[in-house]
Design an enzyme around this catalytic site. Structure first.
Site, mmCIF file in Angstrom:
data_model
loop_
_atom_site.group_PDB
_atom_site.id
_atom_site.type_symbol
_atom_site.label_atom_id
_atom_site.label_comp_id
_atom_site.label_asym_id
_atom_site.label_seq_id
_atom_site.Cartn_x
_atom_site.Cartn_y
_atom_site.Cartn_z
ATOM 1 N N HIS A 1 -9.288 1.231 4.855
ATOM 2 C CA HIS A 1 -8.092 1.461 5.260
ATOM 3 C C HIS A 1 -8.509 2.310 6.618
ATOM 4 C CE1 HIS A 1 -4.151 2.771 6.387
ATOM 5 N NE2 HIS A 1 -3.801 1.632 5.835
ATOM 6 N N ASN B 1 0.933 -1.253 0.039
ATOM 7 C CA ASN B 1 -0.082 -0.102 -0.069
ATOM 8 C C ASN B 1 0.947 1.284 -0.137
ATOM 9 O OD1 ASN B 1 -1.785 2.191 0.567
ATOM 10 N ND2 ASN B 1 -2.249 1.656 2.844
ATOM 11 N N SER C 1 3.509 -2.107 10.271
ATOM 12 C CA SER C 1 4.680 -1.917 10.309
ATOM 13 C C SER C 1 5.406 -3.241 10.033
ATOM 14 C CB SER C 1 5.192 -1.675 12.072
ATOM 15 O OG SER C 1 4.821 -0.012 12.228
ATOM 16 N N GLY D 1 2.500 2.491 10.502
ATOM 17 C CA GLY D 1 3.387 3.473 10.572
ATOM 18 C C GLY D 1 4.412 3.954 11.859
ATOM 19 N N LYS E 1 0.142 4.158 -0.354
ATOM 20 C CA LYS E 1 -0.430 5.393 0.170
ATOM 21 C C LYS E 1 -0.117 6.485 -0.556
ATOM 22 C CE LYS E 1 -0.156 3.227 4.840
ATOM 23 N NZ LYS E 1 -0.090 3.392 6.162
ATOM 24 N N GLU F 1 -5.238 -4.904 10.548
ATOM 25 C CA GLU F 1 -4.366 -3.749 10.968
ATOM 26 C C GLU F 1 -4.624 -2.901 11.940
ATOM 27 O OE1 GLU F 1 -1.941 -2.587 6.599
ATOM 28 O OE2 GLU F 1 -3.844 -1.287 6.967
ATOM 29 N N GLU G 1 -6.767 4.863 7.491
ATOM 30 C CA GLU G 1 -6.568 6.353 7.180
ATOM 31 C C GLU G 1 -7.664 6.751 6.265
ATOM 32 O OE1 GLU G 1 -2.885 5.847 5.310
ATOM 33 O OE2 GLU G 1 -1.882 5.197 7.426
HETATM 34 P P1 PGA Z 1 2.967 0.536 7.516
HETATM 35 O O1 PGA Z 1 1.486 0.741 6.996
HETATM 36 O O2 PGA Z 1 3.528 -0.952 6.891
HETATM 37 O O3 PGA Z 1 3.640 1.662 6.939
HETATM 38 O O4 PGA Z 1 2.867 0.268 8.920
HETATM 39 C C1 PGA Z 1 0.660 -0.471 6.727
HETATM 40 C C2 PGA Z 1 -0.947 0.149 6.130
HETATM 41 O O5 PGA Z 1 -1.236 1.128 6.477
HETATM 42 O O6 PGA Z 1 -1.401 -0.767 5.367
#
Ligand code: PGA
Length: 247
Positions: free
Chosen positions: A93, A6, A206, A169, A8, A163, A95
Site C-alpha cells: 500500500h 482497508n 476515494s 483520502g 487503516k 491506487e 502508505e
Molecule cells: P480512500 O483510501 O478510499 O480513503 O481514498 C483507499 C486506500 O488507501 O486503500
C-alpha cells in the site's frame, strides 16, 4: 467483483458494530457474485474472523512481514495472520511505501510470503500526482508491477489494486477514461506475465457510494479497495450494491 475495505489505523470503539453490519449484508452481496473483504487493524482480525466463520465475509490484514517468524519486533508474519483467521493480506500500500520506505523488492518478498501462507495477496501500485502530471503514470505502474510481482506468484491467489496516490483520502478520482487506460495497461502486463489468468484489478482511491457505480463499470475494473468509506457498514454495503453483479 471484490469489494475490499482497508480500515487503516481506524476502528476503535465503533469497529465491532460496523463489522456486524457488514456481516449482515454479506450474503446479499455474495448472491450477486460480489465478494466482501474487510482488512481491519491486526488486533481485530482474530475476533472478526471468528464472527465471520462460515459467512461469505472474509477478513484480511493490511500488511505482513516477509519472514515466516523470528526476531522482528512489532511485525506480524503471514502464517500468524493465517492462524488468526485472515484469508487475505494487502501488500505494498502506498502508505506502507511512504511511511515505512517499502520498495518494490520488499513488496515482492512480502507477496511471496503471503502466498506461501495461502493468503489471497492484494498487491498495490499507483503513481504520485507529479508522476501523472509528467505523463509517466502508466510507465510508473508498469515498473512497480515488474518489481513487485515475482514470476513464482500463483495468479489464482493474486489481486492487483491500482491506487493513484493522489486519489487516496483526497476525495479526488481519476476520470473513468484514465482508469480505463490504466486498468487496460495493467491487464495487458498481467496477461503477458501470467498468460490465461484472470487476475482481478481493483481500483482504489476515494471510492464512495456516489461514485462507485461509474468506477466499477469501467472495463478491467474487477472491484474496489476502499479506505474511508469502508469504515461504515452502510457506505461499504452501498458500494457493494453499486458493483455490477452477475445476476
Ligand atoms: P480512500 O483510501 O478510499 O480513503 O481514498 C483507499 C486506500 O488507501 O486503500
Amino acid at each position: 467483483m471484490l469489494i475490499a475495505g482497508n480500515w487503516k489505523m481506524n476502528g476503535a470503539a465503533t469497529g465491532a458494530a460496523e463489522f456486524d453490519g457488514m456481516l449482515a449484508g454479506a450474503s446479499e452481496a455474495a448472491s450477486r457474485g460480489v465478494d466482501l473483504l474487510v482488512c481491519p487493524p491486526f488486533t481485530m482480525i482474530g475476533a472478526f474472523a471468528l464472527k465471520a466463520a462460515g459467512s461469505p465475509l472474509s477478513v484480511g490484514a493490511q500488511d505482513c512481514h516477509f519472514a515466516e517468524k523470528g526476531a522482528h519486533t512489532g511485525d506480524v508474519s503471514a502464517p500468524i495472520l493465517a492462524e488468526a483467521g485472515a484469508s487475505a493480506v494487502i501488500v505494498g500500500h502506498s502508505e506502507r511505501r511512504t511511511d515505512h520506505g517499502e520498495d518494490d523488492g520488499l513488496v515482492a518478498k512480502k507477496a511471496v510470503a503471503a502466498q506461501q501462507a495461502k493468503l489471497k495477496t492484494i498487491v498495490c501500485v499507483g503513481e504520485t500526482e507529479a508522476e501523472r502530471d509528467a505523463g509517466d503514470a502508466v510507465a510508473v505502474v508498469a515498473r512497480q508491477l515488474a518489481g513487485s510481482l515475482p514470476a513464482s506468484l500463483n495468479p489464482q491467489n493474486l489481486v492487483i489494486a491500482y491506487e493513484p496516490v493522489w486519489a487516496i483520502g483526497t476525495g479526488r478520482t481519476p476520470s473513468t477514461d484514465d482508469v480505463a487506460t490504466m486498468h487496460g495497461a495493467i491487464s495487458q502486463t498481467l496477461d503477458t506475465q501470467f498468460p490465461g489468468s484472470a487476475i482481478p484489478i481493483l481500483y482504489g482511491g476515494s471510492v464512495k457510494p456516489s461514485n462507485a457505480a461509474e468506477l466499477l463499470a469501467v472495463p478491467h475494473v474487477g472491484g474496489a479497495l476502499v479506505g474511508g468509506a469502508s469504515l461504515k457498514a452502510e457506505d461499504f454495503l452501498a458500494i457493494a450494491r453499486a458493483a455490477p453483479g452477475n445476476g
